[in-house]
Motif scaffolding. Structure first.
Motif, PDB file in Angstrom:
ATOM      1  N   UNK A  91       0.872  -1.351   0.001  1.00  0.00           N
ATOM      2  CA  UNK A  91       0.120  -0.054  -0.039  1.00  0.00           C
ATOM      3  C   UNK A  91       0.810   1.253  -0.018  1.00  0.00           C
ATOM      4  N   UNK A  92       2.030   1.236  -0.811  1.00  0.00           N
ATOM      5  CA  UNK A  92       2.922   2.401  -0.878  1.00  0.00           C
ATOM      6  C   UNK A  92       2.127   3.693  -1.345  1.00  0.00           C
ATOM      7  N   UNK A  93       2.623   4.790  -0.914  1.00  0.00           N
ATOM      8  CA  UNK A  93       2.236   6.092  -1.364  1.00  0.00           C
ATOM      9  C   UNK A  93       3.090   6.321  -2.630  1.00  0.00           C
ATOM     10  N   UNK A  94       2.795   7.682  -3.235  1.00  0.00           N
ATOM     11  CA  UNK A  94       3.715   8.147  -4.366  1.00  0.00           C
ATOM     12  C   UNK A  94       4.961   8.688  -3.838  1.00  0.00           C
ATOM     13  N   UNK A  95       6.203   8.859  -4.297  1.00  0.00           N
ATOM     14  CA  UNK A  95       7.363   9.183  -4.074  1.00  0.00           C
ATOM     15  C   UNK A  95       7.902   9.954  -5.351  1.00  0.00           C
ATOM     16  N   UNK A  96       7.851  11.225  -5.283  1.00  0.00           N
ATOM     17  CA  UNK A  96       8.316  12.034  -6.197  1.00  0.00           C
ATOM     18  C   UNK A  96       9.118  13.294  -5.774  1.00  0.00           C
ATOM     19  N   UNK A  97       9.623  14.119  -6.628  1.00  0.00           N
ATOM     20  CA  UNK A  97      10.468  15.185  -6.331  1.00  0.00           C
ATOM     21  C   UNK A  97       9.647  16.536  -7.026  1.00  0.00           C
ATOM     22  N   UNK A  98       8.554  16.015  -7.911  1.00  0.00           N
ATOM     23  CA  UNK A  98       7.700  16.975  -8.783  1.00  0.00           C
ATOM     24  C   UNK A  98       6.380  16.555  -8.414  1.00  0.00           C
ATOM     25  N   UNK A  99       5.198  17.416  -8.211  1.00  0.00           N
ATOM     26  CA  UNK A  99       3.906  17.178  -7.972  1.00  0.00           C
ATOM     27  C   UNK A  99       3.250  18.581  -8.486  1.00  0.00           C
ATOM     28  N   UNK A 100       1.826  18.087  -8.638  1.00  0.00           N
ATOM     29  CA  UNK A 100       0.768  19.122  -9.284  1.00  0.00           C
ATOM     30  C   UNK A 100       0.050  19.281  -7.977  1.00  0.00           C
ATOM     31  N   UNK A 101      -0.191  20.553  -7.694  1.00  0.00           N
ATOM     32  CA  UNK A 101      -1.138  20.646  -6.445  1.00  0.00           C
ATOM     33  C   UNK A 101      -1.989  22.150  -6.911  1.00  0.00           C
ATOM     34  N   UNK A 102      -3.218  21.983  -6.106  1.00  0.00           N
ATOM     35  CA  UNK A 102      -3.905  23.371  -5.799  1.00  0.00           C
ATOM     36  C   UNK A 102      -3.019  24.247  -4.732  1.00  0.00           C
ATOM     37  N   UNK A 103      -3.106  25.263  -4.658  1.00  0.00           N
ATOM     38  CA  UNK A 103      -2.612  26.246  -3.825  1.00  0.00           C
ATOM     39  C   UNK A 103      -3.206  27.523  -3.310  1.00  0.00           C
ATOM     40  N   UNK A 104      -3.375  27.517  -2.116  1.00  0.00           N
ATOM     41  CA  UNK A 104      -4.083  28.776  -1.699  1.00  0.00           C
ATOM     42  C   UNK A 104      -2.964  29.980  -1.252  1.00  0.00           C
ATOM     43  N   UNK A 105      -2.685  30.714  -1.572  1.00  0.00           N
ATOM     44  CA  UNK A 105      -1.784  31.879  -1.192  1.00  0.00           C
ATOM     45  C   UNK A 105      -2.216  32.542  -0.171  1.00  0.00           C
ATOM     46  N   UNK A 106      -1.527  32.826   0.842  1.00  0.00           N
ATOM     47  CA  UNK A 106      -1.768  33.304   2.129  1.00  0.00           C
ATOM     48  C   UNK A 106      -1.025  34.444   2.652  1.00  0.00           C
ATOM     49  N   UNK A 107      -0.207  35.111   1.771  1.00  0.00           N
ATOM     50  CA  UNK A 107       0.554  36.252   2.156  1.00  0.00           C
ATOM     51  C   UNK A 107       0.589  37.301   1.518  1.00  0.00           C
ATOM     52  N   UNK A 108       0.789  38.453   2.044  1.00  0.00           N
ATOM     53  CA  UNK A 108       0.732  39.567   1.398  1.00  0.00           C
ATOM     54  C   UNK A 108       1.540  39.945   0.051  1.00  0.00           C
ATOM     55  N   UNK A 109       2.819  39.296   0.334  1.00  0.00           N
ATOM     56  CA  UNK A 109       3.946  39.207  -0.756  1.00  0.00           C
ATOM     57  C   UNK A 109       3.286  38.174  -1.611  1.00  0.00           C
ATOM     58  N   UNK A 110       3.406  38.450  -3.188  1.00  0.00           N
ATOM     59  CA  UNK A 110       2.946  37.429  -3.988  1.00  0.00           C
ATOM     60  C   UNK A 110       3.815  36.316  -4.014  1.00  0.00           C
ATOM     61  N   UNK A 111       3.072  34.932  -4.494  1.00  0.00           N
ATOM     62  CA  UNK A 111       3.937  33.964  -4.760  1.00  0.00           C
ATOM     63  C   UNK A 111       4.680  34.294  -6.091  1.00  0.00           C
ATOM     64  N   UNK A 112       6.167  33.918  -6.014  1.00  0.00           N
ATOM     65  CA  UNK A 112       7.183  34.081  -7.374  1.00  0.00           C
ATOM     66  C   UNK A 112       7.582  32.826  -7.603  1.00  0.00           C
ATOM     67  N   UNK A 113       6.852  32.072  -8.843  1.00  0.00           N
ATOM     68  CA  UNK A 113       7.679  30.809  -9.166  1.00  0.00           C
ATOM     69  C   UNK A 113       9.149  30.978  -9.466  1.00  0.00           C
ATOM     70  N   UNK A 114       9.750  30.052  -8.946  1.00  0.00           N
ATOM     71  CA  UNK A 114      11.288  29.809  -9.330  1.00  0.00           C
ATOM     72  C   UNK A 114      11.945  30.251  -7.808  1.00  0.00           C
ATOM     73  N   UNK A 115      11.097  31.056  -7.007  1.00  0.00           N
ATOM     74  CA  UNK A 115      11.772  31.297  -5.545  1.00  0.00           C
ATOM     75  C   UNK A 115      11.627  30.159  -4.791  1.00  0.00           C
ATOM     76  N   UNK A 116      12.807  29.998  -4.006  1.00  0.00           N
ATOM     77  CA  UNK A 116      13.047  29.012  -3.135  1.00  0.00           C
ATOM     78  C   UNK A 116      12.191  29.281  -1.717  1.00  0.00           C
ATOM     79  N   UNK A 117      11.284  28.174  -1.459  1.00  0.00           N
ATOM     80  CA  UNK A 117      10.371  28.112  -0.126  1.00  0.00           C
ATOM     81  C   UNK A 117      10.694  26.867   0.693  1.00  0.00           C
ATOM     82  N   UNK A 118      10.435  26.690   1.821  1.00  0.00           N
ATOM     83  CA  UNK A 118      10.220  25.585   2.725  1.00  0.00           C
ATOM     84  C   UNK A 118       8.980  24.824   2.277  1.00  0.00           C
TER      85      UNK A 118
END
Length: 627
Positions: A316-343
């Motif tokens: 019953x293994x889950x997926x294991x990957x370093x890339x995935x697609x997701x819905x994202x709710x942005x919660x910060x005053x500063x906009x999301x920047x694709x390419x920027x490093x986040x945790x």
């Protein structure tokens, strides 16, 4: 009510977790207060305090303001709004409840999403005078994204429209039409007055035309089957418990499924296998554990397991990957920047380096239309591709809410800036492997008799970066050093010719340059980079691409007034006149380095002197030995 009786009564009942949401002033807090009051869940001293607070803060005249039971923050009471998520527990003879009262203001949408993430049912309140509003739709859409399957449409303040059936029917029709594509398993509509108690605990004589259940009857009777017990076994390791040499256990809470001693087990990401030896709790060993149980698992074999690993069954293994697609709710005053490093934090696993690689589309919450977007602003929702530095184990959010959710954290402010729901892995991520090379960085560096590094010049336009960097390159060349100079203007003629000067494009500009510089470091070169690079996040991203001692930040510190005075192209005057947009230092920010390895204060010094200082510092850093 006696607290001991209350505690005993809740221990033997199933619990319904629900959320109240909707637009501002739709009556969410008042509804919860009414439920607590009418179900006898308010102690006498609380009721007396509520009566006093109603005189001071209330908005209902001489009546008790039930909203004050939930709006505990002073700012909430003064403004008459909900800001934070307030959790309340109550019980009836048939069921216990945990309710999350969430804010209606758009600016606190992130708090609403937090409350919805653990709920089984949502009560969507709608003011009978106003009907379905934008925030009603936003909250409903977020509830759908977060996997809530059951909705109660509570048309509140029905007393203020004279209990008219036509008003109720119109609002319900509008909402059902909007929610048709949201995938809710059930939608039940109830006309209520939270202030006066109509159809809350008992059926109201004011709505004789309504033949459905009252709210509490419905909450007590709705069948919410266990969501996680019958799912595949998932155990995110929270802590490796090693009190002595004779015991090694893995502590955490079972996210889904069940496990028993003797069951085969595998670490999802690494594939290392073993078998469950025992399941330990505070009260001793147990014969099994299931979803929601906090336990420590020991294994028959000592295998490499760390915090963040997910234990699962081999079949019953889950997926294991370093890339995935997701819905994202942005919660910060500063906009999301694709390419920027986040945790990224997925369950108990923290990935310290990851990025949003593409925003596929932004979602209009009113129409659910997919719109083109290059960034996401506060409270916007998008469908994105994401990449992490290391492979992570996960399920799709639709399959398992516990292991399919994640949060995004800003690396420098430590703020939670986004919340996501994984849709599927990007399979191409597992089809690419590192090709081993026979000759590595050390061999190439030894041939050149130097230590490869990135020498990163940063500063305002006109600070003197390119001039000093070019002189450093000349001096190193004269000393038979092997270098390469990458200049901000030059790379925009080729590698980055497709990029402009928006914040997102600036991030991508530095990301590409950083990857190129890393390849050059791998070839044994001293790579001299001269870029405004206005954001600390991107400079630190480049630092993270190479060894800890292979990135030397050079801050060319020149006051903006001096930069403008030197400006031969007249860029500053054009920017101040509005002819150039997104100009660093004028209408775009520059974030100074906090602790650069080399700090060049240019006032009072000639470029040749500063270049000589840099060369001397390189020798001091043992990048090479002078000949």
């Amino acid at each position: 009510m006696d607290t001991a009786v209350f505690q005993k009564s809740t221990d033997t009942k199933d619990q319904l977790r629900f959320i109240t949401c909707g637009s501002v002033d739709d009556g969410k807090s008042t509804l919860i207060g009414r439920l607590l009051h009418d179900s006898k869940m308010i102690f006498e001293d609380q009721l007396a305090a509520l009566a006093r607070d109603s005189v001071k803060h209330g908005t209902t005249g001489d009546d008790i303001d039930f909203a004050l039971l939930v709006d505990g923050l002073e700012a909430e009471r003064q403004q008459g709004i909900t800001i934070d998520v307030a959790y309340r527990f109550f019980t009836t003879p048939r069921r216990s409840f945990m309710v999350a009262d969430t804010p209606g203001h758009e600016q606190y949408t992130r708090n609403m999403a937090t409350g919805a993430s653990n709920a089984q049912l949502a009560i969507i309140l709608i003011d009978a005078r106003k009907g379905v509003l934008v925030q009603t739709k936003r909250h409903s859409f977020i509830c759908s994204l977060l996997g809530i399957k059951h909705v109660v449409v509570a048309v509140n303040k029905i007393d203020l429209v004279n209990y008219q059936k036509e008003v109720f029917d119109r609002i319900v029709g509008d909402y059902v039409a909007f929610a048709a594509g949201l995938g809710f398993a059930s939608i039940v509509s109830i006309p209520i007055s939270a202030r006066y108690g109509d159809n809350i605990i008992n059926r109201s004589g004011n709505t004789e035309w309504y033949h459905g259940p009252c709210l509490l009857d419905y909450l007590e009777s709705i069948d919410i089957a266990p969501e996680t017990t019958h799912l595949p076994f998932r155990f995110p390791v929270q802590w490796v418990n090693r009190p002595n040499l004779d015991f090694r256990g893995y502590a955490g809470t079972v996210a889904s499924g069940s496990i028993a001693p003797g069951d085969d087990i595998v670490v999802a990401a690494s594939g290392r296998a073993s078998r469950v030896k025992q399941i330990v709790t505070y009260d001793g060993d147990v014969a099994s554990a299931e979803a929601g149980d906090a336990v420590t698992i020991t294994l028959q074999d000592e295998i490499d397991i760390i915090r963040g690993d997910i234990l699962t069954k081999p079949t019953e293994r889950p997926e294991v990957a370093d890339q995935f697609a997701a819905h994202l709710i942005w919660m910060d005053q500063d906009p999301l920047l694709h390419g920027r490093n986040y945790i990224f934090r997925i369950g108990t696993q923290t990935v310290t380096s990851g990025s949003i690689t593409a925003i596929k589309h932004r979602i209009d919450v009113n129409t659910r239309e997919h719109l083109a977007a290059t960034t996401l602003g506060l409270n916007e929702i998008g469908f994105c591709n994401l990449a992490t530095a290391l492979p992570v184990a996960f399920d799709s959010y639709q399959a398992n809410r516990k292991t399919g959710a994640f949060i995004v954290i800003d690396r420098y402010t430590n703020r939670t800036v986004g919340a996501g729901m994984i849709a599927f892995p990007l399979r191409r991520a597992t089809n690419i492997a590192w090709q081993p090379l026979s000759i590595g960085k050390q061999e190439r560096a030894s041939l050149k008799h130097q230590k490869p590094c990135i020498l990163w010049f940063t500063g305002l336009s006109g600070a003197g970066k390119s001039t000093i960097a070019n002189m450093v390159d000349q001096k190193l060349f004269a000393m038979s050093r092997h270098t390469m100079l990458l200049d901000g203007d030059n790379v925009r003629h080729g590698l980055n010719r497709d990029l402009g000067f928006t914040e997102a494009d600036r991030v991508e500009n530095i990301r590409r340059v950083g990857e190129v510089a890393k390849l050059m470091v791998d070839s044994g070169l001293i790579v001299i980079c001269s870029f405004i690079s206005p954001y600390r996040a991107e400079r630190e991203m480049v630092r993270g691409l190479v060894g800890s001692d292979e990135f030397i930040e050079v801050f060319v510190d020149t006051p903006i007034e001096e930069c403008a005075r030197r400006d031969p192209k007249g860029l500053y005057s054009k920017a101040r006149a509005g002819k150039i947009k997104n100009f660093t230092g004028i209408d775009a920010p520059y974030e100074k380095p906090n602790t650069p390895e080399i700090h060049l204060r240019t006032i009072g010094y000639e470029p040749v002197q500063l270049a000589e200082q840099v060369v001397n510092d390189l020798i001091e850093h043992r990048i090479f030995n002078p000949r």
